[in-house]
Design a protein around this motif. Sequence first.
Motif, PDB file in Angstrom:
ATOM      1  N   VAL A 132       9.276 -15.512   2.957  1.00  0.00           N
ATOM      2  CA  VAL A 132      10.709 -15.409   3.243  1.00  0.00           C
ATOM      3  C   VAL A 132      10.977 -15.056   4.705  1.00  0.00           C
ATOM      4  N   LEU A 133      10.507 -13.878   5.130  1.00  0.00           N
ATOM      5  CA  LEU A 133      10.849 -13.411   6.468  1.00  0.00           C
ATOM      6  C   LEU A 133      10.248 -14.295   7.554  1.00  0.00           C
ATOM      7  N   GLY A 134       9.011 -14.757   7.354  1.00  0.00           N
ATOM      8  CA  GLY A 134       8.386 -15.653   8.323  1.00  0.00           C
ATOM      9  C   GLY A 134       9.109 -16.985   8.397  1.00  0.00           C
ATOM     10  N   LEU A 135       9.472 -17.520   7.240  1.00  0.00           N
ATOM     11  CA  LEU A 135      10.208 -18.786   7.197  1.00  0.00           C
ATOM     12  C   LEU A 135      11.556 -18.644   7.903  1.00  0.00           C
ATOM     13  N   ILE A 136      12.249 -17.541   7.652  1.00  0.00           N
ATOM     14  CA  ILE A 136      13.546 -17.320   8.291  1.00  0.00           C
ATOM     15  C   ILE A 136      13.387 -17.198   9.807  1.00  0.00           C
ATOM     16  N   ALA A 137      12.385 -16.449  10.252  1.00  0.00           N
ATOM     17  CA  ALA A 137      12.173 -16.263  11.690  1.00  0.00           C
ATOM     18  C   ALA A 137      11.859 -17.594  12.378  1.00  0.00           C
ATOM     19  N   MET A 138      10.996 -18.405  11.774  1.00  0.00           N
ATOM     20  CA  MET A 138      10.684 -19.717  12.343  1.00  0.00           C
ATOM     21  C   MET A 138      11.935 -20.584  12.400  1.00  0.00           C
ATOM     22  N   THR A 139      12.702 -20.554  11.338  1.00  0.00           N
ATOM     23  CA  THR A 139      13.892 -21.393  11.262  1.00  0.00           C
ATOM     24  C   THR A 139      14.928 -20.975  12.296  1.00  0.00           C
ATOM     25  N   HIS A 199      15.184 -31.681  12.438  1.00  0.00           N
ATOM     26  CA  HIS A 199      15.079 -31.733  10.978  1.00  0.00           C
ATOM     27  C   HIS A 199      14.245 -30.540  10.521  1.00  0.00           C
ATOM     28  N   ILE A 200      14.803 -29.735   9.638  1.00  0.00           N
ATOM     29  CA  ILE A 200      14.094 -28.583   9.073  1.00  0.00           C
ATOM     30  C   ILE A 200      13.735 -28.913   7.633  1.00  0.00           C
ATOM     31  N   ILE A 201      12.449 -28.869   7.323  1.00  0.00           N
ATOM     32  CA  ILE A 201      11.977 -29.159   5.970  1.00  0.00           C
ATOM     33  C   ILE A 201      11.290 -27.911   5.433  1.00  0.00           C
ATOM     34  N   ASN A 202      11.910 -27.274   4.459  1.00  0.00           N
ATOM     35  CA  ASN A 202      11.358 -26.068   3.853  1.00  0.00           C
ATOM     36  C   ASN A 202      10.661 -26.417   2.542  1.00  0.00           C
ATOM     37  N   ILE A 203       9.462 -25.887   2.375  1.00  0.00           N
ATOM     38  CA  ILE A 203       8.728 -26.122   1.133  1.00  0.00           C
ATOM     39  C   ILE A 203       9.057 -24.995   0.167  1.00  0.00           C
ATOM     40  N   GLY A 204       9.869 -25.326  -0.806  1.00  0.00           N
ATOM     41  CA  GLY A 204      10.231 -24.383  -1.856  1.00  0.00           C
ATOM     42  C   GLY A 204       9.294 -24.542  -3.036  1.00  0.00           C
ATOM     43  N   THR A 229      18.063 -21.952   2.398  1.00  0.00           N
ATOM     44  CA  THR A 229      18.111 -23.360   2.791  1.00  0.00           C
ATOM     45  C   THR A 229      19.466 -23.974   2.470  1.00  0.00           C
ATOM     46  N   THR A 230      19.984 -23.668   1.283  1.00  0.00           N
ATOM     47  CA  THR A 230      21.279 -24.221   0.869  1.00  0.00           C
ATOM     48  C   THR A 230      22.398 -23.715   1.773  1.00  0.00           C
ATOM     49  N   SER A 231      22.408 -22.428   2.075  1.00  0.00           N
ATOM     50  CA  SER A 231      23.422 -21.866   2.971  1.00  0.00           C
ATOM     51  C   SER A 231      23.334 -22.486   4.362  1.00  0.00           C
ATOM     52  N   MET A 232      22.105 -22.617   4.856  1.00  0.00           N
ATOM     53  CA  MET A 232      21.910 -23.174   6.191  1.00  0.00           C
ATOM     54  C   MET A 232      22.410 -24.616   6.258  1.00  0.00           C
ATOM     55  N   ARG A 233      22.142 -25.395   5.227  1.00  0.00           N
ATOM     56  CA  ARG A 233      22.599 -26.787   5.223  1.00  0.00           C
ATOM     57  C   ARG A 233      24.123 -26.843   5.352  1.00  0.00           C
ATOM     58  N   LYS A 234      24.805 -25.937   4.674  1.00  0.00           N
ATOM     59  CA  LYS A 234      26.269 -25.902   4.750  1.00  0.00           C
ATOM     60  C   LYS A 234      26.747 -25.423   6.116  1.00  0.00           C
ATOM     61  N   GLU A 235      26.026 -24.474   6.696  1.00  0.00           N
ATOM     62  CA  GLU A 235      26.399 -23.963   8.014  1.00  0.00           C
ATOM     63  C   GLU A 235      26.216 -25.002   9.116  1.00  0.00           C
ATOM     64  N   LEU A 236      25.257 -25.910   8.918  1.00  0.00           N
ATOM     65  CA  LEU A 236      24.931 -26.912   9.940  1.00  0.00           C
ATOM     66  C   LEU A 236      25.588 -28.264   9.698  1.00  0.00           C
ATOM     67  N   VAL A 237      26.535 -28.300   8.768  1.00  0.00           N
ATOM     68  CA  VAL A 237      27.137 -29.579   8.387  1.00  0.00           C
ATOM     69  C   VAL A 237      27.870 -30.247   9.548  1.00  0.00           C
ATOM     70  N   ASP A 238      28.285 -29.480  10.544  1.00  0.00           N
ATOM     71  CA  ASP A 238      28.992 -30.066  11.695  1.00  0.00           C
ATOM     72  C   ASP A 238      28.045 -30.388  12.852  1.00  0.00           C
ATOM     73  N   THR A 239      26.752 -30.457  12.564  1.00  0.00           N
ATOM     74  CA  THR A 239      25.746 -30.781  13.575  1.00  0.00           C
ATOM     75  C   THR A 239      24.924 -31.983  13.108  1.00  0.00           C
ATOM     76  N   ILE A 270      21.775 -31.842  12.739  1.00  0.00           N
ATOM     77  CA  ILE A 270      20.534 -31.265  12.202  1.00  0.00           C
ATOM     78  C   ILE A 270      20.452 -31.482  10.701  1.00  0.00           C
ATOM     79  N   ARG A 271      19.326 -32.021  10.256  1.00  0.00           N
ATOM     80  CA  ARG A 271      19.115 -32.253   8.819  1.00  0.00           C
ATOM     81  C   ARG A 271      18.329 -31.092   8.221  1.00  0.00           C
ATOM     82  N   VAL A 272      18.608 -30.790   6.961  1.00  0.00           N
ATOM     83  CA  VAL A 272      17.946 -29.685   6.260  1.00  0.00           C
ATOM     84  C   VAL A 272      17.511 -30.172   4.885  1.00  0.00           C
ATOM     85  N   THR A 273      16.224 -30.060   4.615  1.00  0.00           N
ATOM     86  CA  THR A 273      15.633 -30.552   3.365  1.00  0.00           C
ATOM     87  C   THR A 273      14.820 -29.452   2.700  1.00  0.00           C
ATOM     88  N   GLU A 274      14.870 -29.397   1.377  1.00  0.00           N
ATOM     89  CA  GLU A 274      13.962 -28.521   0.629  1.00  0.00           C
ATOM     90  C   GLU A 274      13.157 -29.363  -0.350  1.00  0.00           C
TER      91      GLU A 274
END
Length: 270
Positions: A129-136, A150-155, A180-190, A192-196
């Motif tokens: 969690v914390l490492g993934l968040i820091a990298m992101t 493009h951010i691809i998180n392995i869930g 990941t879901t929150s971030m995708r919504k936050e970045l909707v005006d950019t 940047i793609r977000v995948t899980e």
Amino acid sequence: MSLFNASRLLGKTVLITGASSGIGAATAVLFAKAGSNVLLLARREDALKEVQQACIAAHKESGLKEGGNFAPIQLDVSDRAAIAGLWSKVPSNLRKVDILVNNAGYVIGREHVGDIDESVVDGMFATNVLGLIAMTQLFVKEFKAQKSGHIINIGSIAGFEAYVGGSIYCATKFAVNAFTTSMRKELVDTPIRVTEIQPAMVETEFSLVRFKGDVNAAKSVYAGLQPLTGQDIAEEIVWAASRPPHVNIASEVIFPTNQAGATIAYRTPQ
């Protein structure tokens, strides 16, 4: 369009955490075969160098002129200070990263709540969690500045279906899903793609780590069925990354054919 000659991946630079084995290593090799450059991050330096050589061989076999730069970087994503200093370790020609694959993660034990060692809890949250968040967070800033990424998180299936003996691991993967879901919504005006990517049973070192090196216990997890492989998941990651810029694969749940839930699977009688 072939998975491995998609022009959208040619010359792109991909950073993969947990790249020393399993899904991470397989993903690195497939991106290499598709003509991408790859930054390989993990704790085990020797294993990273082996993956680097596999990437070099895959790229050579592809015959592609683009890509072909593969840099192993020893880094523990549970160390947030190390993440903050990442750029000092990245070769200057690979500092424009196009795709981040947050793959590092693990599980230890099947103990029930009340019997779980606090160090196990801390370790899983620090990495998963914390490492993934820091990298992101580091890369979202970069991607916003370059107006692409493009951010691809392995869930995991454990991120939406909890099971007995997996309370902490499930909690970490539920957290990844929510983040990941929150971030995708936050970045909707950019741009940047977000995948899980959410795999079910995948036979890698995952169960061997969970059972602390007990080979028989690890093998029993997959007895009587054909589990997914790291290669299977790597193909889905690379496919998602190769979609057109206006197409975002938001999430993908992947089961072996004979699995239908975290604890629902058909096993051939042994």
